[in-house]
Design an enzyme around this catalytic site. Structure first.
Site, PDB file in Angstrom:
ATOM      1  N   GLY A  12     -15.041  15.750  47.435  1.00  0.00           N
ATOM      2  CA  GLY A  12     -15.555  16.349  48.668  1.00  0.00           C
ATOM      3  C   GLY A  12     -14.575  17.350  49.247  1.00  0.00           C
ATOM      4  N   VAL A  13     -13.790  17.986  48.361  1.00  0.00           N
ATOM      5  CA  VAL A  13     -12.727  18.899  48.816  1.00  0.00           C
ATOM      6  C   VAL A  13     -13.279  20.141  49.515  1.00  0.00           C
ATOM      7  N   THR A  14     -14.535  20.501  49.191  1.00  0.00           N
ATOM      8  CA  THR A  14     -15.107  21.723  49.778  1.00  0.00           C
ATOM      9  C   THR A  14     -15.736  21.473  51.154  1.00  0.00           C
ATOM     10  N   GLY A  15     -15.750  20.224  51.604  1.00  0.00           N
ATOM     11  CA  GLY A  15     -16.347  19.904  52.905  1.00  0.00           C
ATOM     12  C   GLY A  15     -15.358  20.091  54.047  1.00  0.00           C
ATOM     13  N   GLN A  16     -15.845  19.805  55.254  1.00  0.00           N
ATOM     14  CA  GLN A  16     -14.979  19.942  56.442  1.00  0.00           C
ATOM     15  C   GLN A  16     -13.686  19.122  56.288  1.00  0.00           C
ATOM     16  N   THR A 133     -18.258   5.163  58.086  1.00  0.00           N
ATOM     17  CA  THR A 133     -18.762   5.881  59.254  1.00  0.00           C
ATOM     18  C   THR A 133     -19.236   4.958  60.384  1.00  0.00           C
ATOM     19  N   GLU A 135     -21.828   5.375  61.886  1.00  0.00           N
ATOM     20  CA  GLU A 135     -23.282   5.191  61.721  1.00  0.00           C
ATOM     21  C   GLU A 135     -23.602   3.789  61.218  1.00  0.00           C
ATOM     22  N   TYR A 156     -28.780   6.973  55.172  1.00  0.00           N
ATOM     23  CA  TYR A 156     -27.364   7.368  55.105  1.00  0.00           C
ATOM     24  C   TYR A 156     -26.468   6.188  55.474  1.00  0.00           C
ATOM     25  N   LYS A 160     -23.807   4.079  53.126  1.00  0.00           N
ATOM     26  CA  LYS A 160     -22.374   4.015  53.446  1.00  0.00           C
ATOM     27  C   LYS A 160     -21.923   2.577  53.658  1.00  0.00           C
ATOM     28  N   HIS A 186     -16.554  13.527  63.928  1.00  0.00           N
ATOM     29  CA  HIS A 186     -15.447  14.465  64.138  1.00  0.00           C
ATOM     30  C   HIS A 186     -15.885  15.849  63.676  1.00  0.00           C
ATOM     31  N   ARG A 191     -16.997  22.671  60.784  1.00  0.00           N
ATOM     32  CA  ARG A 191     -18.157  21.785  60.771  1.00  0.00           C
ATOM     33  C   ARG A 191     -19.390  22.527  60.238  1.00  0.00           C
TER      34      ARG A 191
HETATM   35  P1  NAP Z   1     -19.324  17.534  54.602  1.00  0.00           P
HETATM   36  O1  NAP Z   1     -18.706  18.692  55.301  1.00  0.00           O
HETATM   37  O2  NAP Z   1     -20.788  17.421  54.514  1.00  0.00           O
HETATM   38  O3  NAP Z   1     -18.698  17.494  53.113  1.00  0.00           O
HETATM   39  C1  NAP Z   1     -19.250  16.690  52.113  1.00  0.00           C
HETATM   40  C2  NAP Z   1     -18.571  17.007  50.800  1.00  0.00           C
HETATM   41  O4  NAP Z   1     -19.193  16.233  49.769  1.00  0.00           O
HETATM   42  C3  NAP Z   1     -18.704  18.476  50.362  1.00  0.00           C
HETATM   43  O5  NAP Z   1     -17.528  18.862  49.695  1.00  0.00           O
HETATM   44  C4  NAP Z   1     -19.860  18.407  49.385  1.00  0.00           C
HETATM   45  O6  NAP Z   1     -19.881  19.467  48.453  1.00  0.00           O
HETATM   46  C5  NAP Z   1     -19.529  17.099  48.701  1.00  0.00           C
HETATM   47  N1  NAP Z   1     -20.651  16.551  47.949  1.00  0.00           N
HETATM   48  C6  NAP Z   1     -21.921  16.357  48.358  1.00  0.00           C
HETATM   49  N2  NAP Z   1     -22.668  15.855  47.377  1.00  0.00           N
HETATM   50  C7  NAP Z   1     -21.845  15.722  46.299  1.00  0.00           C
HETATM   51  C8  NAP Z   1     -22.024  15.271  44.966  1.00  0.00           C
HETATM   52  N3  NAP Z   1     -23.213  14.888  44.515  1.00  0.00           N
HETATM   53  N4  NAP Z   1     -20.947  15.266  44.142  1.00  0.00           N
HETATM   54  C9  NAP Z   1     -19.747  15.696  44.573  1.00  0.00           C
HETATM   55  N5  NAP Z   1     -19.524  16.163  45.809  1.00  0.00           N
HETATM   56  C10 NAP Z   1     -20.559  16.162  46.673  1.00  0.00           C
HETATM   57  O7  NAP Z   1     -18.796  16.162  55.234  1.00  0.00           O
HETATM   58  P2  NAP Z   1     -17.509  15.901  56.168  1.00  0.00           P
HETATM   59  O8  NAP Z   1     -17.914  16.076  57.580  1.00  0.00           O
HETATM   60  O9  NAP Z   1     -16.355  16.637  55.604  1.00  0.00           O
HETATM   61  O10 NAP Z   1     -17.326  14.340  55.948  1.00  0.00           O
HETATM   62  C11 NAP Z   1     -16.517  13.837  54.879  1.00  0.00           C
HETATM   63  C12 NAP Z   1     -16.952  12.422  54.558  1.00  0.00           C
HETATM   64  O11 NAP Z   1     -16.800  11.593  55.706  1.00  0.00           O
HETATM   65  C13 NAP Z   1     -18.416  12.260  54.153  1.00  0.00           C
HETATM   66  O12 NAP Z   1     -18.465  11.224  53.204  1.00  0.00           O
HETATM   67  C14 NAP Z   1     -19.115  11.831  55.436  1.00  0.00           C
HETATM   68  O13 NAP Z   1     -20.270  11.090  55.126  1.00  0.00           O
HETATM   69  C15 NAP Z   1     -18.040  10.985  56.063  1.00  0.00           C
HETATM   70  N6  NAP Z   1     -18.027  10.937  57.520  1.00  0.00           N
HETATM   71  C16 NAP Z   1     -18.050  12.078  58.250  1.00  0.00           C
HETATM   72  C17 NAP Z   1     -17.965  12.014  59.635  1.00  0.00           C
HETATM   73  C18 NAP Z   1     -17.989  13.256  60.475  1.00  0.00           C
HETATM   74  O14 NAP Z   1     -18.274  13.139  61.668  1.00  0.00           O
HETATM   75  N7  NAP Z   1     -17.671  14.428  59.931  1.00  0.00           N
HETATM   76  C19 NAP Z   1     -17.845  10.762  60.272  1.00  0.00           C
HETATM   77  C20 NAP Z   1     -17.803   9.620  59.482  1.00  0.00           C
HETATM   78  C21 NAP Z   1     -17.869   9.708  58.094  1.00  0.00           C
HETATM   79  P3  NAP Z   1     -20.551  20.912  48.830  1.00  0.00           P
HETATM   80  O15 NAP Z   1     -19.532  21.617  49.663  1.00  0.00           O
HETATM   81  O16 NAP Z   1     -20.773  21.520  47.500  1.00  0.00           O
HETATM   82  O17 NAP Z   1     -21.804  20.620  49.601  1.00  0.00           O
HETATM   83  N1  GDD Z   2     -28.134  17.652  63.507  1.00  0.00           N
HETATM   84  C1  GDD Z   2     -28.787  17.718  64.657  1.00  0.00           C
HETATM   85  N2  GDD Z   2     -29.585  18.808  64.919  1.00  0.00           N
HETATM   86  N3  GDD Z   2     -28.672  16.712  65.557  1.00  0.00           N
HETATM   87  C2  GDD Z   2     -29.313  16.818  66.736  1.00  0.00           C
HETATM   88  C3  GDD Z   2     -30.129  17.911  67.054  1.00  0.00           C
HETATM   89  C4  GDD Z   2     -30.272  18.957  66.095  1.00  0.00           C
HETATM   90  O1  GDD Z   2     -30.973  19.948  66.294  1.00  0.00           O
HETATM   91  N4  GDD Z   2     -30.611  17.723  68.300  1.00  0.00           N
HETATM   92  C5  GDD Z   2     -30.151  16.558  68.743  1.00  0.00           C
HETATM   93  N5  GDD Z   2     -29.362  15.996  67.796  1.00  0.00           N
HETATM   94  C6  GDD Z   2     -28.701  14.697  67.905  1.00  0.00           C
HETATM   95  C7  GDD Z   2     -28.950  13.756  66.733  1.00  0.00           C
HETATM   96  O2  GDD Z   2     -30.231  13.142  66.839  1.00  0.00           O
HETATM   97  C8  GDD Z   2     -27.785  12.777  66.914  1.00  0.00           C
HETATM   98  O3  GDD Z   2     -28.104  11.809  67.869  1.00  0.00           O
HETATM   99  C9  GDD Z   2     -26.672  13.674  67.475  1.00  0.00           C
HETATM  100  O4  GDD Z   2     -27.302  14.884  67.909  1.00  0.00           O
HETATM  101  C10 GDD Z   2     -25.590  14.005  66.469  1.00  0.00           C
HETATM  102  O5  GDD Z   2     -26.215  14.492  65.294  1.00  0.00           O
HETATM  103  P1  GDD Z   2     -25.360  15.119  64.089  1.00  0.00           P
HETATM  104  O6  GDD Z   2     -24.456  16.177  64.598  1.00  0.00           O
HETATM  105  O7  GDD Z   2     -26.325  15.469  63.010  1.00  0.00           O
HETATM  106  O8  GDD Z   2     -24.398  13.909  63.663  1.00  0.00           O
HETATM  107  P2  GDD Z   2     -24.710  12.372  63.374  1.00  0.00           P
HETATM  108  O9  GDD Z   2     -24.124  11.587  64.504  1.00  0.00           O
HETATM  109  O10 GDD Z   2     -26.128  12.152  63.029  1.00  0.00           O
HETATM  110  O11 GDD Z   2     -23.864  12.129  62.042  1.00  0.00           O
HETATM  111  C11 GDD Z   2     -22.531  12.647  61.908  1.00  0.00           C
HETATM  112  O12 GDD Z   2     -21.620  11.667  62.347  1.00  0.00           O
HETATM  113  C12 GDD Z   2     -21.603  10.467  61.561  1.00  0.00           C
HETATM  114  C13 GDD Z   2     -20.552   9.533  62.202  1.00  0.00           C
HETATM  115  O13 GDD Z   2     -21.116   8.850  63.282  1.00  0.00           O
HETATM  116  C14 GDD Z   2     -22.352  13.018  60.438  1.00  0.00           C
HETATM  117  O14 GDD Z   2     -21.122  13.701  60.320  1.00  0.00           O
HETATM  118  C15 GDD Z   2     -22.290  11.792  59.549  1.00  0.00           C
HETATM  119  O15 GDD Z   2     -21.909  12.177  58.232  1.00  0.00           O
HETATM  120  C16 GDD Z   2     -21.253  10.821  60.123  1.00  0.00           C
HETATM  121  O16 GDD Z   2     -21.167   9.653  59.333  1.00  0.00           O
END
Ligand code: NAP
Ligand code: GDD
Length: 342
Positions: A12-16, A133, A135, A156, A160, A186, A191
């Site tokens: 997941g190196v290409t992600g946030q 997460t 979630e 999701y 997880k 985060h 993002r």
């Molecule tokens: P993100 O920006 O969506 O990055 C996800 C990464 O996974 C990207 O590098 C993506 O590649 C890669 N990926 C997706 N499908 C794949 C596959 N089939 N094989 C290999 N790589 C794959 O997510 P993030 O926000 O950085 O989050 C990092 C991790 O923490 C995730 O597992 C997420 O579920 C978890 N998490 C995130 C949050 C949050 O708020 N950000 C909170 C709790 C947990 P591409 O760039 O090619 O799409």
């Molecule tokens: N995406 C999105 N788009 N969310 C919206 C919108 C919209 O137009 N309008 C309202 N929301 C609300 C969603 O219903 C949710 O309650 C909140 O905004 C946050 O949505 P997201 O930003 O999509 O994040 P998330 O909380 O569902 O999930 C993220 O955080 C998780 C950790 O709690 C993701 O990063 C997950 O990967 C991560 O595990």
């Protein structure tokens, strides 16, 4: 005296988070290997700057793989034999997981299993971080900590939670140093655009600069505990530097609604919006023009309504605490968006 460079492998190196974590590890003098998947458009934008830095580029290597491809995962782990593996790869969008539940399970759950099974066979001394997460808490009320019962309510979250238990099972059965981070939301300038914070920041700035008329959102009353990715990746690294593997909640301990996030961002952007109407008819106005509308299509079949983490365990054992609050997070996102606006 010569020190062996530590080697990390980041899925997941290409992600946030992959981008922030890679930069942190490179600063700590690691050799960093990243897994990227094949895509028809460039997917390395978030890590391109690493290649532009001569010092960082020489310690940074990318490999093709995919969490669906067990053999390539196995061969890469065998070839690289890293000290630490961070599994950040996932289908990470909650709303999308309702549309592609099977894919979400295959990648998030079985992908984690494939990495751990490879570690078990190749070298059980490799340390492993799993991106869990908040979630997973789902409808368990806040504040949530490591002892709060899980009640996942999306494909999701279920994928997880299963990966979370697989990680614990491999830790207990095979003595692998495997940790679950239970990270609350985060965000950052990196993002993805379909997550709500970035959608709001980009949408408001586009509206202010005349590039977009309206922003359409779903449930603006759900509450989240939003931190900054730069802070949170440090906690991931710290987990793997402890004497014993364990699971930790990482959060800020503060909670805001989506509507709060919009209001704070609008004030910072000098956009005095006012809200009128209720339910699907609720709208935000700027100088009597509608700029935000609610659309049913952005609601989820089931919604996690309230997340707020208690990170006391991480504070005590990891000596970790967040540096950013909601204001410095939003400032960072806004400043970055304005700097890169075209
Ligand atoms: P993100 O920006 O969506 O990055 C996800 C990464 O996974 C990207 O590098 C993506 O590649 C890669 N990926 C997706 N499908 C794949 C596959 N089939 N094989 C290999 N790589 C794959 O997510 P993030 O926000 O950085 O989050 C990092 C991790 O923490 C995730 O597992 C997420 O579920 C978890 N998490 C995130 C949050 C949050 O708020 N950000 C909170 C709790 C947990 P591409 O760039 O090619 O799409
Ligand atoms: N995406 C999105 N788009 N969310 C919206 C919108 C919209 O137009 N309008 C309202 N929301 C609300 C969603 O219903 C949710 O309650 C909140 O905004 C946050 O949505 P997201 O930003 O999509 O994040 P998330 O909380 O569902 O999930 C993220 O955080 C998780 C950790 O709690 C993701 O990063 C997950 O990967 C991560 O595990």
């Amino acid at each position: 005296m010569s020190f062996k460079k530590k080697v990390a492998l980041v899925f997941g190196v290409t992600g946030q988070d992959g981008s922030y974590l890679s930069k942190l590890l490179l600063k700590k003098n690691y050799q960093v290997h990243g897994i990227k998947r094949r895509s028809s458009t460039r997917n390395t934008e978030r890590i391109d700057d690493i290649y532009e830095d001569i010092n960082e580029a020489k310690n940074f290597y990318l490999h093709y793989s995919d969490l669906s491809d067990g053999l390539s995962i196995y061969h890469l782990i065998k070839k690289i034999n890293p000290d630490e593996i961070y599994n950040l790869a996932a289908q990470s969008h909650v709303a999308v997981s309702f549309e592609i539940p099977e894919h979400t399970m295959i990648i998030n759950t079985l992908g984690t299993l494939k990495i751990l099974e490879s570690i078990k066979i190749i070298n059980p001394k490799i340390k492993f971080y799993q991106a869990g997460t908040s979630e997973m808490f789902g409808s368990s009320p806040p504040p949530q900590n490591e002892n709060t019962p899980f009640y996942p309510i999306s494909p999701y979250a279920i994928s997880k939670l299963s990966a979370y238990w697989i990680t614990i099972n491999y830790r207990e059965s095979y003595k692998i140093f495997a940790c679950n981070g239970i990270l609350f939301n985060h965000e950052s300038p990196l993002r993805g655009e379909t997550f709500v914070t970035q959608k709001i920041i980009k949408g408001l700035i586009n509206i202010k600069l005349g590039k977009q008329k309206k922003l359409y959102l779903g449930n603006i009353y759900s509450k989240r505990d939003w931190g900054h990715a730069e802070d949170f990746v440090e906690a991931m690294w710290k987990m793997l530097q402890q004497k014993k593997p364990d699971d930790y909640v990482i959060s800020t301990g503060k909670q805001y609604s989506v509507k709060d996030f919009i209001d704070i961002s609008a004030i910072k952007l000098n956009m005095p919006i006012t809200w009128r109407g209720v339910g699907l008819k609720e709208k935000a106005y700027l100088n009597d023009k509608v700029v935000i509308e609610i659309k049913l299509k952005y609601f989820r079949p089931s919604e996690v309504s309230s997340l707020k983490g208690n990170y006391n365990k991480a504070k005590k054992l990891l000596k970790w605490k967040p540096k950013y609050d909601i204001h410095s997070l939003i400032d960072d996102m806004i400043n970055n968006e304005i700097d890169n606006f075209d």
